[in-house]
Motif scaffolding. Structure first.
Motif, mmCIF file in Angstrom:
data_model
loop_
_atom_site.group_PDB
_atom_site.id
_atom_site.type_symbol
_atom_site.label_atom_id
_atom_site.label_comp_id
_atom_site.label_asym_id
_atom_site.label_seq_id
_atom_site.Cartn_x
_atom_site.Cartn_y
_atom_site.Cartn_z
ATOM 1 N N LEU A 1 39.582 -58.337 2.722
ATOM 2 C CA LEU A 1 40.088 -59.661 2.371
ATOM 3 C C LEU A 1 39.231 -60.690 3.090
ATOM 4 O O LEU A 1 39.191 -60.712 4.327
ATOM 5 C CB LEU A 1 41.562 -59.798 2.770
ATOM 6 N N ASP A 2 38.538 -61.507 2.341
ATOM 7 C CA ASP A 2 37.628 -62.523 2.881
ATOM 8 C C ASP A 2 36.622 -61.926 3.867
ATOM 9 O O ASP A 2 36.349 -62.495 4.925
ATOM 10 C CB ASP A 2 38.412 -63.660 3.544
ATOM 11 N N GLY A 3 36.106 -60.762 3.520
ATOM 12 C CA GLY A 3 35.034 -60.153 4.295
ATOM 13 C C GLY A 3 35.460 -59.314 5.479
ATOM 14 O O GLY A 3 34.611 -58.809 6.199
ATOM 15 N N ARG A 4 36.752 -59.137 5.704
ATOM 16 C CA ARG A 4 37.171 -58.286 6.814
ATOM 17 C C ARG A 4 38.119 -57.197 6.317
ATOM 18 O O ARG A 4 38.918 -57.430 5.407
ATOM 19 C CB ARG A 4 37.802 -59.100 7.940
ATOM 20 N N PRO A 5 38.041 -56.009 6.906
ATOM 21 C CA PRO A 5 38.922 -54.922 6.461
ATOM 22 C C PRO A 5 40.363 -55.191 6.878
ATOM 23 O O PRO A 5 40.634 -55.515 8.031
ATOM 24 C CB PRO A 5 38.356 -53.692 7.181
ATOM 25 N N VAL A 6 41.268 -55.076 5.914
ATOM 26 C CA VAL A 6 42.690 -55.296 6.195
ATOM 27 C C VAL A 6 43.528 -54.054 5.941
ATOM 28 O O VAL A 6 44.701 -54.020 6.289
ATOM 29 C CB VAL A 6 43.262 -56.479 5.381
ATOM 30 N N GLY A 7 42.925 -53.039 5.321
ATOM 31 C CA GLY A 7 43.682 -51.830 5.037
ATOM 32 C C GLY A 7 42.874 -50.854 4.225
ATOM 33 O O GLY A 7 41.668 -51.011 4.041
ATOM 34 N N HIS A 8 43.568 -49.830 3.739
ATOM 35 C CA HIS A 8 42.934 -48.852 2.858
ATOM 36 C C HIS A 8 43.957 -48.351 1.856
ATOM 37 O O HIS A 8 45.174 -48.520 2.040
ATOM 38 C CB HIS A 8 42.305 -47.698 3.657
ATOM 39 N N ILE A 9 43.456 -47.775 0.783
ATOM 40 C CA ILE A 9 44.311 -47.277 -0.292
ATOM 41 C C ILE A 9 43.684 -46.018 -0.865
ATOM 42 O O ILE A 9 42.466 -45.839 -0.806
ATOM 43 C CB ILE A 9 44.505 -48.369 -1.382
ATOM 44 N N ASP A 10 44.523 -45.169 -1.414
ATOM 45 C CA ASP A 10 44.047 -43.950 -2.049
ATOM 46 C C ASP A 10 43.166 -44.320 -3.235
ATOM 47 O O ASP A 10 43.480 -45.226 -4.002
ATOM 48 C CB ASP A 10 45.256 -43.110 -2.524
ATOM 49 N N VAL A 11 42.052 -43.624 -3.367
ATOM 50 C CA VAL A 11 41.078 -43.941 -4.421
ATOM 51 C C VAL A 11 41.703 -43.830 -5.818
ATOM 52 O O VAL A 11 41.316 -44.552 -6.731
ATOM 53 C CB VAL A 11 39.809 -43.060 -4.286
ATOM 54 N N ASN A 12 42.702 -42.960 -5.986
ATOM 55 C CA ASN A 12 43.346 -42.803 -7.293
ATOM 56 C C ASN A 12 44.258 -43.976 -7.640
ATOM 57 O O ASN A 12 44.651 -44.130 -8.785
ATOM 58 C CB ASN A 12 44.144 -41.494 -7.330
ATOM 59 N N ARG A 13 44.614 -44.787 -6.674
ATOM 60 C CA ARG A 13 45.489 -45.937 -6.912
ATOM 61 C C ARG A 13 44.721 -47.258 -6.966
ATOM 62 O O ARG A 13 45.300 -48.329 -7.054
ATOM 63 C CB ARG A 13 46.570 -46.002 -5.839
ATOM 64 N N LEU A 14 43.401 -47.175 -6.948
ATOM 65 C CA LEU A 14 42.567 -48.367 -6.897
ATOM 66 C C LEU A 14 42.748 -49.249 -8.134
ATOM 67 O O LEU A 14 42.956 -50.458 -8.026
ATOM 68 C CB LEU A 14 41.101 -47.966 -6.728
ATOM 69 N N GLU A 15 42.693 -48.653 -9.314
ATOM 70 C CA GLU A 15 42.846 -49.447 -10.540
ATOM 71 C C GLU A 15 44.255 -50.004 -10.662
ATOM 72 O O GLU A 15 44.447 -51.124 -11.141
ATOM 73 C CB GLU A 15 42.478 -48.603 -11.750
ATOM 74 N N TYR A 16 45.244 -49.238 -10.204
ATOM 75 C CA TYR A 16 46.624 -49.727 -10.219
ATOM 76 C C TYR A 16 46.776 -50.926 -9.286
ATOM 77 O O TYR A 16 47.443 -51.907 -9.617
ATOM 78 C CB TYR A 16 47.599 -48.608 -9.820
ATOM 79 N N ALA A 17 46.149 -50.859 -8.106
ATOM 80 C CA ALA A 17 46.207 -51.959 -7.144
ATOM 81 C C ALA A 17 45.573 -53.221 -7.727
ATOM 82 O O ALA A 17 46.104 -54.323 -7.575
ATOM 83 C CB ALA A 17 45.512 -51.561 -5.848
ATOM 84 N N GLU A 18 44.450 -53.047 -8.405
ATOM 85 C CA GLU A 18 43.792 -54.195 -9.045
ATOM 86 C C GLU A 18 44.707 -54.830 -10.077
ATOM 87 O O GLU A 18 44.889 -56.047 -10.109
ATOM 88 C CB GLU A 18 42.485 -53.751 -9.698
ATOM 89 N N SER A 19 45.310 -53.998 -10.917
ATOM 90 C CA SER A 19 46.207 -54.493 -11.958
ATOM 91 C C SER A 19 47.431 -55.185 -11.351
ATOM 92 O O SER A 19 47.854 -56.243 -11.821
ATOM 93 C CB SER A 19 46.635 -53.320 -12.842
ATOM 94 N N ALA A 20 47.982 -54.595 -10.298
ATOM 95 C CA ALA A 20 49.159 -55.184 -9.651
ATOM 96 C C ALA A 20 48.835 -56.543 -9.047
ATOM 97 O O ALA A 20 49.648 -57.477 -9.127
ATOM 98 C CB ALA A 20 49.694 -54.233 -8.585
ATOM 99 N N LEU A 21 47.663 -56.681 -8.448
ATOM 100 C CA LEU A 21 47.272 -57.978 -7.879
ATOM 101 C C LEU A 21 47.054 -59.018 -8.968
ATOM 102 O O LEU A 21 47.415 -60.182 -8.808
ATOM 103 C CB LEU A 21 46.014 -57.830 -7.029
ATOM 104 N N ARG A 22 46.456 -58.604 -10.073
ATOM 105 C CA ARG A 22 46.257 -59.555 -11.176
ATOM 106 C C ARG A 22 47.601 -60.001 -11.762
ATOM 107 O O ARG A 22 47.773 -61.169 -12.111
ATOM 108 C CB ARG A 22 45.355 -58.958 -12.242
ATOM 109 N N ASN A 23 48.555 -59.084 -11.867
ATOM 110 C CA ASN A 23 49.896 -59.439 -12.335
ATOM 111 C C ASN A 23 50.584 -60.368 -11.336
ATOM 112 O O ASN A 23 51.294 -61.292 -11.734
ATOM 113 C CB ASN A 23 50.739 -58.190 -12.573
ATOM 114 N N ALA A 24 50.389 -60.121 -10.040
ATOM 115 C CA ALA A 24 50.981 -60.982 -9.014
ATOM 116 C C ALA A 24 50.403 -62.393 -9.097
ATOM 117 O O ALA A 24 51.105 -63.368 -8.828
ATOM 118 C CB ALA A 24 50.758 -60.377 -7.637
#
Length: 181
Positions: free
Chosen positions: A124-147
């Motif tokens: 987030l803004d160039g600094r690491p804030v966390g990690h996520i399972d690689v299989n949930r990456l596209e879901y995370a992108e979609s969820a953020l766009r919906n948010a």
């Protein structure tokens, strides 16, 4: 800086539309006008949606004087802390491991290793804030766009930039890259 003069573009008041368009223009600089190569004048793929591919003058400034696309918005203010918190809470709600204090009071630390490529960084803004399972990456992108679309309820700003780099990008590091500022 590559140039010492030519920082201004004269705003012609030929008509109101022409005058107004000067305030949505982006000039690469006079230094590039003197170059023999045409590479600097090309519209690169990362500018699609931000710069208008048609609205550039003929002649020597062609490709150097560009204009913002109709829906592009210049962000000039820093978002409040609650916008960053809203993004992090959205990520935490979809199963991402966010570093720092959790609502329960636990403190999560960054891992030593991202478990052999099964986890990817969230930046987030160039600094690491966390990690996520690689299989949930596209879901995370979609969820953020919906948010973003439901910004009033979620608090996630409409101008949050979401970039999800997956394995299909080949040479780039996989991850979720977010930009607020």
């Amino acid at each position: 800086l590559m140039q010492a003069s030519g920082y201004t573009v004269v705003a012609d008041k030929l008509n109101q539309a022409r005058f107004s368009s000067h305030f949505a223009s982006v000039h690469r600089g006079q230094y590039f006008a003197e170059m023999k190569t045409t590479t600097v004048r090309k519209l690169l793929p990362e500018t699609w949606g931000f710069l208008c591919p048609v609205h550039t003058p003929d002649g020597s400034p062609c490709g150097l004087l560009n204009h913002l696309s109709a829906l592009a918005k210049v962000v000039v203010k820093q978002h409040p802390e609650k916008a960053q918190t809203a993004v992090l809470m959205t990520l935490r709600n979809i199963g991402a491991h966010i570093f720092g204090k959790t609502p329960e009071g636990d403190v999560l630390e960054p891992p030593e290793d991202l478990v052999g490529g099964k986890l990817v960084w969230i930046m987030l803004d160039g600094r690491p804030v966390g990690h996520i399972d690689v299989n949930r990456l596209e879901y995370a992108e979609s969820a953020l766009r919906n948010a973003k679309v439901n910004s009033k309820e979620t608090g996630v700003p409409l101008d949050l930039e979401v970039v999800s780099i997956t394995k299909t990008w080949e040479r780039l590091f996989q991850g979720l890259y977010l930009f607020l500022a």
